[in-house]
Scaffold this motif. Structure first.
Motif, PDB file in Angstrom:
ATOM      1  N   THR A 188       8.556   3.169   6.143  1.00  0.00           N
ATOM      2  CA  THR A 188       7.258   2.640   6.537  1.00  0.00           C
ATOM      3  C   THR A 188       7.254   2.648   8.061  1.00  0.00           C
ATOM      4  O   THR A 188       8.247   2.283   8.679  1.00  0.00           O
ATOM      5  CB  THR A 188       7.034   1.235   5.947  1.00  0.00           C
ATOM      6  OG1 THR A 188       6.032   0.567   6.701  1.00  0.00           O
ATOM      7  CG2 THR A 188       8.280   0.384   5.947  1.00  0.00           C
TER       8      THR A 188
ATOM      9  N   ALA B  48      -5.128  -0.887  -0.274  1.00  0.00           N
ATOM     10  CA  ALA B  48      -6.117  -0.913   0.805  1.00  0.00           C
ATOM     11  C   ALA B  48      -7.228  -1.857   0.357  1.00  0.00           C
ATOM     12  O   ALA B  48      -7.358  -2.126  -0.839  1.00  0.00           O
ATOM     13  CB  ALA B  48      -6.673   0.491   1.037  1.00  0.00           C
TER      14      ALA B  48
ATOM     15  N   GLY C  18      -0.060  -5.844  -2.027  1.00  0.00           N
ATOM     16  CA  GLY C  18       1.377  -5.591  -1.914  1.00  0.00           C
ATOM     17  C   GLY C  18       1.717  -4.855  -0.649  1.00  0.00           C
ATOM     18  O   GLY C  18       0.855  -4.596   0.197  1.00  0.00           O
ATOM     19  N   MET C  19       2.973  -4.529  -0.534  1.00  0.00           N
ATOM     20  CA  MET C  19       3.486  -3.795   0.624  1.00  0.00           C
ATOM     21  C   MET C  19       4.746  -3.051   0.220  1.00  0.00           C
ATOM     22  O   MET C  19       5.426  -3.476  -0.722  1.00  0.00           O
ATOM     23  CB  MET C  19       3.911  -4.764   1.724  1.00  0.00           C
ATOM     24  CG  MET C  19       2.812  -5.391   2.484  1.00  0.00           C
ATOM     25  SD  MET C  19       3.515  -6.390   3.793  1.00  0.00           S
ATOM     26  CE  MET C  19       3.909  -5.151   5.009  1.00  0.00           C
ATOM     27  N   THR C  20       5.083  -2.043   0.984  1.00  0.00           N
ATOM     28  CA  THR C  20       6.334  -1.331   0.739  1.00  0.00           C
ATOM     29  C   THR C  20       7.523  -2.300   0.770  1.00  0.00           C
ATOM     30  O   THR C  20       8.418  -2.231  -0.074  1.00  0.00           O
ATOM     31  CB  THR C  20       6.515  -0.245   1.823  1.00  0.00           C
ATOM     32  OG1 THR C  20       5.423   0.659   1.701  1.00  0.00           O
ATOM     33  CG2 THR C  20       7.822   0.491   1.680  1.00  0.00           C
TER      34      THR C  20
ATOM     35  N   VAL D 219      -7.572 -11.186  -2.983  1.00  0.00           N
ATOM     36  CA  VAL D 219      -6.437 -10.561  -3.662  1.00  0.00           C
ATOM     37  C   VAL D 219      -5.729 -11.558  -4.574  1.00  0.00           C
ATOM     38  O   VAL D 219      -4.596 -11.334  -4.999  1.00  0.00           O
ATOM     39  CB  VAL D 219      -5.462  -9.909  -2.653  1.00  0.00           C
ATOM     40  CG1 VAL D 219      -6.111  -8.699  -1.997  1.00  0.00           C
ATOM     41  CG2 VAL D 219      -4.989 -10.901  -1.594  1.00  0.00           C
TER      42      VAL D 219
ATOM     43  N   ASN E 140      -0.774   4.991   4.877  1.00  0.00           N
ATOM     44  CA  ASN E 140      -0.678   4.293   6.150  1.00  0.00           C
ATOM     45  C   ASN E 140      -0.482   5.276   7.297  1.00  0.00           C
ATOM     46  O   ASN E 140       0.335   6.188   7.198  1.00  0.00           O
ATOM     47  CB  ASN E 140       0.507   3.322   6.139  1.00  0.00           C
ATOM     48  CG  ASN E 140       0.218   2.125   5.273  1.00  0.00           C
ATOM     49  OD1 ASN E 140      -0.827   2.077   4.620  1.00  0.00           O
ATOM     50  ND2 ASN E 140       1.106   1.171   5.276  1.00  0.00           N
TER      51      ASN E 140
HETATM   52  P1  AMP Z   1       2.347  -0.025   2.792  1.00  0.00           P
HETATM   53  O1  AMP Z   1       3.113  -0.206   4.033  1.00  0.00           O
HETATM   54  O2  AMP Z   1       1.934   1.382   2.534  1.00  0.00           O
HETATM   55  O3  AMP Z   1       3.043  -0.633   1.691  1.00  0.00           O
HETATM   56  O4  AMP Z   1       0.973  -0.784   2.994  1.00  0.00           O
HETATM   57  C1  AMP Z   1       0.922  -2.176   2.928  1.00  0.00           C
HETATM   58  C2  AMP Z   1      -0.347  -2.662   3.533  1.00  0.00           C
HETATM   59  O5  AMP Z   1      -1.457  -2.260   2.733  1.00  0.00           O
HETATM   60  C3  AMP Z   1      -0.416  -4.165   3.536  1.00  0.00           C
HETATM   61  O6  AMP Z   1       0.315  -4.733   4.604  1.00  0.00           O
HETATM   62  C4  AMP Z   1      -1.911  -4.393   3.642  1.00  0.00           C
HETATM   63  O7  AMP Z   1      -2.333  -4.272   4.989  1.00  0.00           O
HETATM   64  C5  AMP Z   1      -2.477  -3.240   2.841  1.00  0.00           C
HETATM   65  N1  AMP Z   1      -2.893  -3.649   1.497  1.00  0.00           N
HETATM   66  C6  AMP Z   1      -2.256  -3.523   0.310  1.00  0.00           C
HETATM   67  N2  AMP Z   1      -3.009  -4.013  -0.707  1.00  0.00           N
HETATM   68  C7  AMP Z   1      -4.150  -4.462  -0.149  1.00  0.00           C
HETATM   69  C8  AMP Z   1      -5.346  -5.063  -0.637  1.00  0.00           C
HETATM   70  N3  AMP Z   1      -5.530  -5.273  -1.929  1.00  0.00           N
HETATM   71  N4  AMP Z   1      -6.292  -5.407   0.247  1.00  0.00           N
HETATM   72  C9  AMP Z   1      -6.141  -5.177   1.566  1.00  0.00           C
HETATM   73  N5  AMP Z   1      -5.062  -4.592   2.104  1.00  0.00           N
HETATM   74  C10 AMP Z   1      -4.075  -4.231   1.256  1.00  0.00           C
END
Ligand code: AMP
Ligand code: MLC
Length: 505
Positions: free
Chosen positions: A163, A278, A301-303, A322, A408
């Protein structure tokens, strides 16, 4: 148990001829066929000298065989490192070097481009094509179809997911068996998945959403996956009547809503639509319910953390929120500067703690310490607010990040490239609203005194170092960047000024 993740998700299906994957052409891969393939791959990795705890970098198309590589890694105690297929060689090079991957598994079409990386890092390069063929399959097909599962503990690493960081350098999030397992159990229960379900799976399998959320839940519940190589609106519409559940990023849902064939009748027998990765616009949520009678279940969620919160399956699914922390997960809202917990209703940084939270960033103790507190709370970089009923609202980001169609993109990575272009004094990369991708990349450039910038040439130059989904949709020359009195670039204001630039006519 010897290997909690393998035994619970995969091993439980040993010998079962129940359908696991159904492809668009009707081909069925049973649980047993899938596990036998994985066992052969586990042998092949072992023969290549890969040991438990070693990393295997995987950049291959979505196929049943690709999904079996994941199972093979878990069974052999190997750390699975999936990579976006859009990454170009420069990007892959960093991940391989940083992770010290022993093997790079790539599509045959990419082997020439990735061979120099293998040479310079000492990794072994093997190929696997979209149809499962390639040098790796050739080695695996003569292997036994059973493999003695390697012992692992819940705290052992199962996967690295990279990430990007705000400095432009990617960080390898170390996920343990326990992280993945706890989250799959929580989500399977919360979303009431059973072996009667059929999950429409059109997400990529190199990110948390399509890999861990969708696949692990399906394995744990024993449900069947309608396995699509990618999101294709026509195929989704054709297959929807065969599914009971679907998971997607908001772009999936906005694209469905734009299509007249997506009717209440088509979605009639569906049990659940899940959205995440997102922000889902509240208006999309409302339109979706008007069209289909279903309320999309949005989760967050998040990575680094897998899933943190979810709207309720049974209770009210509230648009623009959420939902609540998953069982075992704690959420608090804190002051970004002091870390102090704020009062209910205040806006602040979202922090999360629980068995889902990763172990840290690979070989980056400083970055880990900055984001993962000693008491176990992870500072997400997302800004949120908990309403009177306990629903979490994500109201913004404290990190400079663009999310385009669920991918991302870190502005810093693009700004560094733009700044190094001839005649560019400085730049700012901003995510502006986009009707299809939610947000998209726009680069603002300030020219050095009197320089005439050749935007097409700049676009081409920086494009050579970036996956296509990161390419700016537009470059704009401005006399100066908007800054506040402290000299900080005001991206929020820039985003606001340009918010309609991609609006539908
Ligand atoms: P990633 O690093 O690809 O896992 O992206 C994680 C990021 O996606 C989180 O820190 C949030 O900013 C965003 N994210 C994930 N789910 C949601 C959601 N349901 N609503 C808004 N942002 C989200
Ligand atoms: C593709 N393209 C994108 C893009 N996806 N551009 C910007 N953003 C994206 N997300 C570009 C390609 O580079 C190509 O450009 C053109 O669009 C057509 O490519 P495609 O492959 O045909 O695109 P399409 O199929 O339309 O893909 C769009 C999409 C896909 C939304 C279906 O991006 C997708 O599946 N996104 C899901 C991402 C995801 O799984 N995120 C989860 C992260 S986990 P050109 O210039 O060559 O024409 C996470 C944690 C959590 O965040 O909470 O879940």
């Amino acid at each position: 148990m010897t290997n909690p993740l393998y035994d619970t998700l995969f091993g439980q299906h040993q010998g079962k001829t129940t359908p696991f994957l159904e492809l668009v052409d009707g081909t069925i891969v049973t649980h047993n066929e899938y596990l036998q393939l994985a066992a052969q791959y586990a042998h092949a990795f072992t023969q290549l000298g890969v040991k438990p705890g070693d990393r295997v970098a995987v950049q291959i198309g979505k196929s049943p065989q690709a999904l079996a590589v994941y199972a093979a890694c878990v069974q052999a105690g190997i750390v699975f490192l999936p990579l976006n297929t859009a990454y170009i060689a420069d990007e892959v090079s960093y991940f391989v070097e940083n992770s010290g991957a022993r093997v790079i598994l790539c599509d045959g079409k990419r082997s020439e481009a990735l061979e120099p990386i293998a040479q310079s890092t000492g990794a072994i390069l093997e190929t696997m094509n979209d149809d499962g063929s390639g040098s790796f399959a050739m080695q695996a097909e003569v292997m036994p179809s059973a493999f003695a599962t390697i012992d692992r503990a819940e705290d052992d690493l199962a996967a690295f997911l990279y990430t990007s960081g705000t400095t432009g350098r990617s960080k390898g999030a170390m996920l343990t068996q326990g992280n993945l397992l706890s989250n799959s159990k929580a989500l399977t229960d919360e979303w009431v998945f059973t072996s009667d379900d059929v999950l429409l799976h059109a997400l990529p399998i190199f990110h948390t959403h399509g890999l861990f959320v969708a696949t692990n839940i399906s394995l744990l519940s024993g449900c069947k996956i309608l396995f699509m190589s990618k999101f294709d609106l026509n195929v989704i519409i054709e297959q929807l009547p065969n599914a009971t559940t679907m998971m997607g990023v908001p772009t999936f849902y906005t694209r469905l809503l734009e299509d007249e064939r997506f009717t209440r009748d088509l979605a009639r027998h569906m049990r659940l639509f899940v959205s995440g990765s997102a922000p889902l616009l509240a208006e999309t949520h409302v339109q979706f319910e008007e069209r289909t009678g279903h309320r999309i279940l949005e989760r967050y969620g998040m990575t680094e953390t897998n899933m943190n919160t979810s709207n309720p399956y049974k209770g009210e699914r509230r648009a623009g929120t959420v939902g609540f922390p998953l069982p075992g997960v704690e959420i608090k809202i804190t002051d970004s500067n002091t870390g102090a917990t704020l009062q209910q209703g205040d806006i602040g940084e979202i922090e999360v703690r629980g068995p889902n939270v990763f172990k840290g960033y690979w070989q980056m103790p400083d970055k880990t310490a900055a984001e993962l507190r000693e008491d176990g709370f992870f500072v997400t970089g997302d800004l949120g607010q908990i309403d009177d009923d306990g629903y979490l609202h994500i109201v913004g980001r404290n990190k400079d990040l663009i999310i385009s169609g669920g991918y991302n993109i870190y502005p810093k990575e693009i700004e560094l490239l733009l700044d190094s272009e001839e005649g560019v004094l400085e730049s700012a990369v901003v995510g502006v609203p986009h009707p299809d991708f939610g947000e998209t990349v726009v680069g603002f450039l300030v020219a050095e005194g009197g320089a005439q910038l050749d935007l097409a040439a700049i676009k081409k130059n920086i494009g050579a170092s970036l996956a296509r989904f990161k390419h700016p949709q537009k470059l704009i020359v401005v006399p100066e960047l908007q800054r506040n009195t402290m000299g900080k670039v005001q991206k929020k204001a820039m985003r606001e000024d340009y918010k309609n630039m991609f609006a539908l006519a």
